[in-house]
Design a protein around this motif. Structure first.
Motif, mmCIF file in Angstrom:
data_model
loop_
_atom_site.group_PDB
_atom_site.id
_atom_site.type_symbol
_atom_site.label_atom_id
_atom_site.label_comp_id
_atom_site.label_asym_id
_atom_site.label_seq_id
_atom_site.Cartn_x
_atom_site.Cartn_y
_atom_site.Cartn_z
ATOM 1 N N GLU A 82 -39.312 14.685 -23.347
ATOM 2 C CA GLU A 82 -38.392 15.445 -22.490
ATOM 3 C C GLU A 82 -37.371 14.487 -21.898
ATOM 4 O OE1 GLU A 82 -38.345 18.597 -18.893
ATOM 5 O OE2 GLU A 82 -40.015 18.437 -20.260
ATOM 6 N N PRO A 83 -36.092 14.806 -22.030
ATOM 7 C CA PRO A 83 -35.066 13.914 -21.487
ATOM 8 C C PRO A 83 -35.067 13.921 -19.960
ATOM 9 C CG PRO A 83 -34.049 15.898 -22.364
ATOM 10 C CD PRO A 83 -35.503 15.966 -22.687
ATOM 11 N N LEU A 84 -34.772 12.754 -19.369
ATOM 12 C CA LEU A 84 -34.587 12.664 -17.927
ATOM 13 C C LEU A 84 -33.236 13.237 -17.559
ATOM 14 C CD1 LEU A 84 -35.852 9.019 -17.494
ATOM 15 C CD2 LEU A 84 -37.068 11.092 -16.864
ATOM 16 N N VAL A 85 -32.232 12.952 -18.399
ATOM 17 C CA VAL A 85 -30.878 13.470 -18.246
ATOM 18 C C VAL A 85 -30.373 13.791 -19.639
ATOM 19 C CG1 VAL A 85 -28.518 12.962 -17.524
ATOM 20 C CG2 VAL A 85 -30.406 11.995 -16.246
ATOM 21 N N SER A 86 -29.697 14.916 -19.783
ATOM 22 C CA SER A 86 -29.100 15.277 -21.052
ATOM 23 C C SER A 86 -27.732 15.882 -20.763
ATOM 24 C CB SER A 86 -29.978 16.285 -21.790
ATOM 25 O OG SER A 86 -29.410 16.619 -23.029
ATOM 26 N N VAL A 87 -26.695 15.230 -21.274
ATOM 27 C CA VAL A 87 -25.335 15.696 -21.050
ATOM 28 C C VAL A 87 -24.604 15.682 -22.385
ATOM 29 C CG1 VAL A 87 -23.152 15.258 -19.874
ATOM 30 C CG2 VAL A 87 -25.309 14.787 -18.704
ATOM 31 N N GLY A 88 -24.034 16.806 -22.738
ATOM 32 C CA GLY A 88 -23.284 16.893 -23.984
ATOM 33 C C GLY A 88 -24.117 16.544 -25.198
ATOM 34 N N GLY A 89 -25.410 16.815 -25.133
ATOM 35 C CA GLY A 89 -26.293 16.527 -26.250
ATOM 36 C C GLY A 89 -26.849 15.109 -26.263
ATOM 37 N N GLU A 90 -26.310 14.212 -25.443
ATOM 38 C CA GLU A 90 -26.843 12.849 -25.354
ATOM 39 C C GLU A 90 -28.004 12.844 -24.369
ATOM 40 O OE1 GLU A 90 -25.926 10.153 -27.196
ATOM 41 O OE2 GLU A 90 -24.643 11.568 -28.258
ATOM 42 N N ARG A 91 -29.119 12.243 -24.773
ATOM 43 C CA ARG A 91 -30.326 12.270 -23.948
ATOM 44 C C ARG A 91 -30.715 10.883 -23.467
ATOM 45 N NH1 ARG A 91 -34.980 13.880 -26.579
ATOM 46 N NH2 ARG A 91 -34.403 12.404 -28.149
ATOM 47 N N VAL A 134 -23.550 2.898 -12.733
ATOM 48 C CA VAL A 134 -24.308 4.112 -13.017
ATOM 49 C C VAL A 134 -24.028 4.489 -14.464
ATOM 50 C CG1 VAL A 134 -24.627 6.540 -12.433
ATOM 51 C CG2 VAL A 134 -24.197 4.877 -10.614
ATOM 52 N N ASP A 135 -25.069 4.396 -15.305
ATOM 53 C CA ASP A 135 -24.922 4.706 -16.727
ATOM 54 C C ASP A 135 -24.979 6.195 -17.008
ATOM 55 O OD1 ASP A 135 -24.742 2.072 -18.071
ATOM 56 O OD2 ASP A 135 -26.647 1.747 -17.046
ATOM 57 N N ALA A 136 -25.683 6.934 -16.177
ATOM 58 C CA ALA A 136 -25.766 8.386 -16.317
ATOM 59 C C ALA A 136 -26.203 8.952 -14.977
ATOM 60 C CB ALA A 136 -26.773 8.769 -17.401
ATOM 61 N N ALA A 137 -25.809 10.182 -14.710
ATOM 62 C CA ALA A 137 -26.214 10.839 -13.466
ATOM 63 C C ALA A 137 -26.130 12.336 -13.657
ATOM 64 C CB ALA A 137 -25.318 10.403 -12.311
ATOM 65 N N GLY A 138 -27.001 13.045 -12.977
ATOM 66 C CA GLY A 138 -26.954 14.498 -13.044
ATOM 67 C C GLY A 138 -27.887 15.117 -12.029
ATOM 68 N N VAL A 139 -27.635 16.385 -11.767
ATOM 69 C CA VAL A 139 -28.501 17.152 -10.881
ATOM 70 C C VAL A 139 -28.647 18.551 -11.461
ATOM 71 C CG1 VAL A 139 -26.622 17.860 -9.334
ATOM 72 C CG2 VAL A 139 -28.950 17.860 -8.491
ATOM 73 N N VAL A 140 -29.874 18.997 -11.563
ATOM 74 C CA VAL A 140 -30.169 20.342 -12.025
ATOM 75 C C VAL A 140 -31.356 20.841 -11.218
ATOM 76 C CG1 VAL A 140 -30.950 21.766 -13.948
ATOM 77 C CG2 VAL A 140 -29.349 19.919 -14.376
#
Length: 168
Positions: free
Chosen positions: A90-99, A135-141
């Motif tokens: 399970e991805p920790l962060v997934s944006v635009g298909g990149e996980r 910050v290489d990736a960030a997101g909130v859901v």
């Protein structure tokens, strides 16, 4: 457009100034000069004061969150590229298909679970940026916020995220 309306519009294009007005930490004259609005500087400063009076104060409500660090995170590519071996990952962060997934990589994820939203994400990214943490990736859901940083910045990022969450 009136001077007051022009001042309010200029402030709204500068979220940092809007936050400063809500916090009550603005030098009105200096802010008026920085807005580049034609007109009397003192009149613009007065418009800023009046705008501040109309704003709701900065939200100082305490958030109920749990912050933890997870090392060994890596970019895993898209679900389509990952193939059947990644089905259980399970991805920790997934944006635009990149996980971004756990898997022995050179990155660290800071995970915040609980009362989070886009405002919390903004505060976290701003705090990390102020300390020159990449910050290489960030997101909130939903009730999870994730920021991914280089492993060498992991412990520092953990402290900074905890601080940012305490201050939002």
């Amino acid at each position: 457009m009136s001077l007051a309306a022009e001042t309010r519009a200029a402030v709204r294009t500068r979220p940092w100034l809007l936050r400063a007005l809500r916090a009550g930490v603005v030098s009105y004259t200096t802010a008026a000069e920085s807005l580049g609005i034609e007109g009397d500087r003192d009149a613009v400063a007065t418009a800023l004061r009046r705008f501040e009076d109309d704003l709701s104060p900065a939200d100082t409500e305490t958030r109920e969150v749990t912050v933890r660090m997870q090392s060994g995170v890596e970019l895993a590519g898209s679900d389509a590229e990952a193939g059947p071996d990644a089905a259980g990952t399970e991805p920790l962060v997934s944006v635009g298909g990149e996980r971004m997934v756990q898997g022995g990589g050179r990155l660290t994820a800071i995970l915040v679970d609980g009362d989070v939203d886009a405002g919390a994400l903004s505060a976290v990214v701003d705090r990390l940026g102020a300390e020159n943490v990449v910050v290489d990736a960030a997101g909130v859901v939903g009730d999870r916020l994730v920021v991914v940083v280089p492993r060498s910045d992991g412990a520092n990022a953990l402290r900074l995220v905890e601080d940012a969450m305490a201050d939002t």
